[in-house]
Scaffold this motif. Structure first.
Motif, PDB file in Angstrom:
ATOM      1  N   ALA A   1      61.867 -44.178 144.019  1.00 40.87           N
ATOM      2  CA  ALA A   1      62.777 -45.317 144.093  1.00 40.87           C
ATOM      3  C   ALA A   1      63.878 -45.100 145.117  1.00 40.87           C
ATOM      4  N   LEU A   2      64.290 -43.856 145.309  1.00 38.98           N
ATOM      5  CA  LEU A   2      65.324 -43.552 146.298  1.00 38.98           C
ATOM      6  C   LEU A   2      64.743 -43.307 147.680  1.00 38.98           C
ATOM      7  N   ALA A   3      63.551 -42.706 147.729  1.00 39.04           N
ATOM      8  CA  ALA A   3      62.980 -42.314 149.013  1.00 39.04           C
ATOM      9  C   ALA A   3      62.514 -43.503 149.840  1.00 39.04           C
ATOM     10  N   VAL A   4      62.014 -44.543 149.199  1.00 40.32           N
ATOM     11  CA  VAL A   4      61.467 -45.681 149.956  1.00 40.32           C
ATOM     12  C   VAL A   4      62.568 -46.502 150.622  1.00 40.32           C
ATOM     13  N   PRO A   5      63.574 -46.981 149.890  1.00 35.80           N
ATOM     14  CA  PRO A   5      64.597 -47.783 150.574  1.00 35.80           C
ATOM     15  C   PRO A   5      65.612 -46.950 151.350  1.00 35.80           C
ATOM     16  N   PHE A   6      65.819 -45.720 150.955  1.00 34.58           N
ATOM     17  CA  PHE A   6      66.828 -44.874 151.597  1.00 34.58           C
ATOM     18  C   PHE A   6      66.153 -43.650 152.227  1.00 34.58           C
ATOM     19  N   ASP A   7      65.088 -43.909 152.986  1.00 39.30           N
ATOM     20  CA  ASP A   7      64.282 -42.811 153.508  1.00 39.30           C
ATOM     21  C   ASP A   7      65.091 -41.844 154.367  1.00 39.30           C
ATOM     22  N   LYS A   8      65.960 -42.371 155.233  1.00 40.40           N
ATOM     23  CA  LYS A   8      66.727 -41.486 156.105  1.00 40.40           C
ATOM     24  C   LYS A   8      67.730 -40.654 155.314  1.00 40.40           C
TER      25      LYS A   8
ATOM     26  N   ILE B   1      53.995 -40.504 145.721  1.00 44.20           N
ATOM     27  CA  ILE B   1      54.957 -39.512 146.212  1.00 44.20           C
ATOM     28  C   ILE B   1      54.588 -39.081 147.625  1.00 44.20           C
ATOM     29  N   ALA B   2      53.307 -38.871 147.892  1.00 44.10           N
ATOM     30  CA  ALA B   2      52.871 -38.489 149.236  1.00 44.10           C
ATOM     31  C   ALA B   2      53.232 -39.563 150.256  1.00 44.10           C
ATOM     32  N   ALA B   3      53.009 -40.818 149.901  1.00 46.33           N
ATOM     33  CA  ALA B   3      53.358 -41.920 150.805  1.00 46.33           C
ATOM     34  C   ALA B   3      54.856 -41.972 151.043  1.00 46.33           C
ATOM     35  N   ALA B   4      55.644 -41.769 149.986  1.00 46.15           N
ATOM     36  CA  ALA B   4      57.103 -41.790 150.121  1.00 46.15           C
ATOM     37  C   ALA B   4      57.580 -40.665 151.033  1.00 46.15           C
ATOM     38  N   LEU B   5      56.972 -39.499 150.906  1.00 47.92           N
ATOM     39  CA  LEU B   5      57.354 -38.366 151.745  1.00 47.92           C
ATOM     40  C   LEU B   5      57.025 -38.625 153.213  1.00 47.92           C
ATOM     41  N   LEU B   6      55.860 -39.179 153.460  1.00 46.13           N
ATOM     42  CA  LEU B   6      55.480 -39.469 154.840  1.00 46.13           C
ATOM     43  C   LEU B   6      56.391 -40.524 155.457  1.00 46.13           C
ATOM     44  N   LEU B   7      56.719 -41.551 154.691  1.00 46.75           N
ATOM     45  CA  LEU B   7      57.602 -42.603 155.210  1.00 46.75           C
ATOM     46  C   LEU B   7      59.023 -42.095 155.395  1.00 46.75           C
ATOM     47  N   ALA B   8      59.384 -41.048 154.633  1.00 47.57           N
ATOM     48  CA  ALA B   8      60.747 -40.514 154.712  1.00 47.57           C
ATOM     49  C   ALA B   8      60.936 -39.494 155.815  1.00 47.57           C
ATOM     50  N   GLY B   9      59.877 -39.199 156.552  1.00 54.50           N
ATOM     51  CA  GLY B   9      60.076 -38.245 157.644  1.00 54.50           C
ATOM     52  C   GLY B   9      58.866 -37.440 158.041  1.00 54.50           C
TER      53      GLY B   9
ATOM     54  N   LEU C   1      55.993 -34.796 158.524  1.00 49.77           N
ATOM     55  CA  LEU C   1      55.814 -33.365 158.273  1.00 49.77           C
ATOM     56  C   LEU C   1      57.127 -32.682 157.924  1.00 49.77           C
ATOM     57  N   ASP C   2      58.209 -33.046 158.591  1.00 51.82           N
ATOM     58  CA  ASP C   2      59.508 -32.432 158.294  1.00 51.82           C
ATOM     59  C   ASP C   2      59.937 -32.700 156.853  1.00 51.82           C
ATOM     60  N   ALA C   3      59.731 -33.938 156.399  1.00 53.23           N
ATOM     61  CA  ALA C   3      60.091 -34.283 155.022  1.00 53.23           C
ATOM     62  C   ALA C   3      59.246 -33.501 154.025  1.00 53.23           C
ATOM     63  N   LEU C   4      57.941 -33.356 154.304  1.00 52.50           N
ATOM     64  CA  LEU C   4      57.071 -32.595 153.428  1.00 52.50           C
ATOM     65  C   LEU C   4      57.560 -31.155 153.303  1.00 52.50           C
ATOM     66  N   GLN C   5      57.924 -30.559 154.429  1.00 52.80           N
ATOM     67  CA  GLN C   5      58.381 -29.172 154.421  1.00 52.80           C
ATOM     68  C   GLN C   5      59.716 -29.029 153.697  1.00 52.80           C
ATOM     69  N   ASN C   6      60.639 -29.932 153.961  1.00 56.38           N
ATOM     70  CA  ASN C   6      61.969 -29.817 153.364  1.00 56.38           C
ATOM     71  C   ASN C   6      61.948 -29.994 151.851  1.00 56.38           C
ATOM     72  N   VAL C   7      61.220 -30.988 151.378  1.00 56.72           N
ATOM     73  CA  VAL C   7      61.179 -31.257 149.937  1.00 56.72           C
ATOM     74  C   VAL C   7      60.548 -30.102 149.180  1.00 56.72           C
ATOM     75  N   ILE C   8      59.427 -29.611 149.680  1.00 59.43           N
ATOM     76  CA  ILE C   8      58.723 -28.577 148.935  1.00 59.43           C
ATOM     77  C   ILE C   8      59.462 -27.244 148.990  1.00 59.43           C
ATOM     78  N   THR C   9      60.163 -26.961 150.100  1.00 58.96           N
ATOM     79  CA  THR C   9      60.936 -25.722 150.184  1.00 58.96           C
ATOM     80  C   THR C   9      62.058 -25.723 149.163  1.00 58.96           C
ATOM     81  N   SER C  10      62.661 -26.887 148.944  1.00 59.56           N
ATOM     82  CA  SER C  10      63.753 -26.990 147.965  1.00 59.56           C
ATOM     83  C   SER C  10      63.238 -26.950 146.537  1.00 59.56           C
TER      84      SER C  10
END
Length: 539
Positions: free
Chosen positions: A30-37, A459-467, A469-478
């Motif tokens: 809900a947060l990642a889609v409208p506030f992706d950046k 969740i995968a779609a939200a991560l891709l739209l939010a950035g 490969l960089d978003a995938l790496q950042n989210v999973i590292t945290s």
């Protein structure tokens, strides 16, 4: 309140685990889609903080756990069987090794088999190494094996070993919270245990979503090469929807012979692709380089195991090693349960040797064939592969195959392999998550399994739209950090239980006289493991 919601929806779940996990996942989307950046920037900052302040903790933890496993294997505890003392393995060694490959590495080697070595060959992380040099090539292979060899399988082996031990020797439910019984006692079956299972569910959910996102990027690159399909966010969302639909259909059918045969076929196709590249590629160079890479990996392993970039102010380790460890840690509940299910009857020594060495040996062969072939192409000037990989690592396998004979056929084969690998991963993970969110005596409902399959895709779609490969790496590292702490507690709990077992003490004596809970009857244990049997039967 949660119990009333459960009854209204007609679900068979542990309300605290299911709704908490689902609620956190829904809040993220809900947060990642409208506030992706904003979401992308927030996780970027969080990942930066984790890498700067706790990157050493990731490195030290995984290396310490590897030392722990090796010590167990060579200790007297290595003779303890995962089951009754007179039990024997359920599967032959060959079948067991094949299933290990299918469980943990098939999905990631397709993406990184070419991209990883070429990236380090073009941008060496070590001082004084010239890009494109022979030393850069040697270091690139060493780093790739470090990232996908013994350390990766240590992360899978710890929960797998603990799960198998507590399940088969002490009849505890095959759930992550059960591993903490020697520490928490009966609280492992209450809110404290539920909190552990929530972390495990979220780790699996986001870990598989990350894999699905990476697979989608790679699949989009393949379709772009084969058919000119544009590489856009819309296309990637459509691909995720297609893969998720296939996975949801499969998970709804349960134990389906077609899906099992499809998974077996996929392993055959992957081996055929490997044999094809070995045959048409620089075979002698591959053989020589593989042998040399094994030596350089073993020689460099003690240094790499504790290397933290202390004297370098770069972002390399955050983008590579920390991301890999966190990503693998997030997969640990899912792969650990799978490995535990197929390892009953083996001794602890056999388990550790097999889980650490067999997949690492296959990884060596895979990177030897794909990685060394790609490096040889780059060094000979046959193709400017490094430049393409630096721009988009998801295109690596297809750019590499383009330089070989029958490139169209081999690329099409790669697309098929990628689709099946990621579909079956999503399918199996949905079954695992469903198990971790329901009680032992509760049946597994189709709509619950479908919900988790869809959640992974969303969740995968939200991560891709939010950035991307960089978003995938950042989210999973945290998000991998909490489960890293759980891995350490798992090792402590396992060691305490093994000491008690070796000295003849019962589990109830271990937890200060509390009676060992008879919460899982044999029939219930079988019911709870049915979903993993479905996965195991596919390979």
């Amino acid at each position: 309140m949660l119990e009333r919601l459960q009854r209204r929806l007609g679900l068979q779940i542990i309300p605290g685990v299911f709704f908490t996990s689902a609620g956190i996942a829904a809040l993220f989307v809900a947060l990642a889609v409208p506030f992706d950046k904003v979401v992308a920037d927030s996780f970027g900052l969080l990942t930066g903080w984790v890498a700067h302040n706790l990157g050493w903790f990731y490195i030290l933890s995984v290396s310490a756990l590897l030392f722990f496993l090796i010590s167990l294997a060579f200790s007297r505890y290595g003779n303890i069987r995962l089951g009754a003392d007179d039990s024997r393995p359920d599967y032959s060694n060959l079948t067991w090794f094949t299933m290990l490959f299918a469980a943990g590495i098939g999905t990631i080697l397709m993406f990184w088999g070419v991209a990883e070595p070429i990236s380090h060959f073009a941008n060496p992380p070590f001082d004084g190494v010239k890009p494109g040099s022979e030393q850069a090539a040697s270091d690139a292979m060493t780093i790739a094996l470090y990232h996908f060899g013994l350390h990766t399988w240590t992360i899978f082996a710890v929960p797998g070993l603990a799960m198998a031990y507590f399940s088969y020797r002490h009849n505890l439910p095959m759930r992550i919270s059960s591993l903490f019984y020697p520490i928490l006692g009966e609280r492992a079956f209450g809110p404290w245990g539920w909190a552990v299972d929530v972390i495990a569910v979220l780790g699996t959910l986001f870990g598989v979503a990350t894999s699905l996102g990476l697979g989608t990027l790679q699949l989009n690159s393949g379709l772009n090469y084969l058919f000119g399909v544009p590489s856009t966010g819309l296309v990637q969302v459509i691909l995720i929807a297609v893969i998720t639909s296939i996975a949801a259909t499969s998970v709804a059918l349960g134990l389906d012979k077609g899906v099992r045969r499809l998974s077996q076929l996929n392993i055959v196709l992957a081996m055929a692709l490997l044999a094809f590249v070995l045959t048409v590629g620089p075979s002698v160079f591959i053989a020589e380089g593989t042998v040399q890479s094994l030596g350089t990996y073993l020689n460099a392993l003690p240094r790499l195991a504790f290397w933290t970039e202390t004297f370098k102010d770069t972002d390399w380790q955050r983008q590579w090693t920390l991301f890999y460890w966190a990503w693998t840690i997030s997969w640990a509940p899912y792969v650990g349960i799978f490995i535990a299910r197929i390892s009953r009857g083996r001794t602890i020594r056999e388990f550790i040797a097999g889980v650490l060495l067999a997949p690492t040996a296959f990884t060596l062969v895979w990177f030897g064939v794909f990685g060394l072939s790609a490096i040889q192409m780059e060094m000979s000037g046959q193709i400017a592969l490094a430049e393409q990989v630096q721009q988009d690592p998801s295109v690596a396998i297809f750019a590499f195959l383009e330089a070989l004979p029958l490139s169209g056929l081999s690329s099409a084969l790669s697309v098929i392999i990628i689709v099946i690998f990621f579909t079956t991963s999503s399918d199996s993970a949905s079954l695992v998550i469903d198990m971790m969110t329901r009680r032992d005596e509760q049946p597994s409902l189709v709509r619950q399994r479908i919900f988790w399959a869809v959640a992974q895709g969303v969740i995968a779609a939200a991560l891709l739209l939010a950035g991307g490969l960089d978003a995938l790496q950042n989210v999973i590292t945290s998000l991998g950090l909490p489960f890293c702490f759980l891995l350490i507690f798992m090792a402590v709990a396992l060691f305490r239980a093994l000491r008690a077992d070796d000295r003849g003490y019962s589990m109830n004596e271990l937890v200060q006289g509390r009676a060992f809970p008879e919460v899982v009857a044999p029939s219930e244990t079988k019911q709870e493991n049915d979903y993993v049997s479905e996965t195991a039967d596919r390979y």
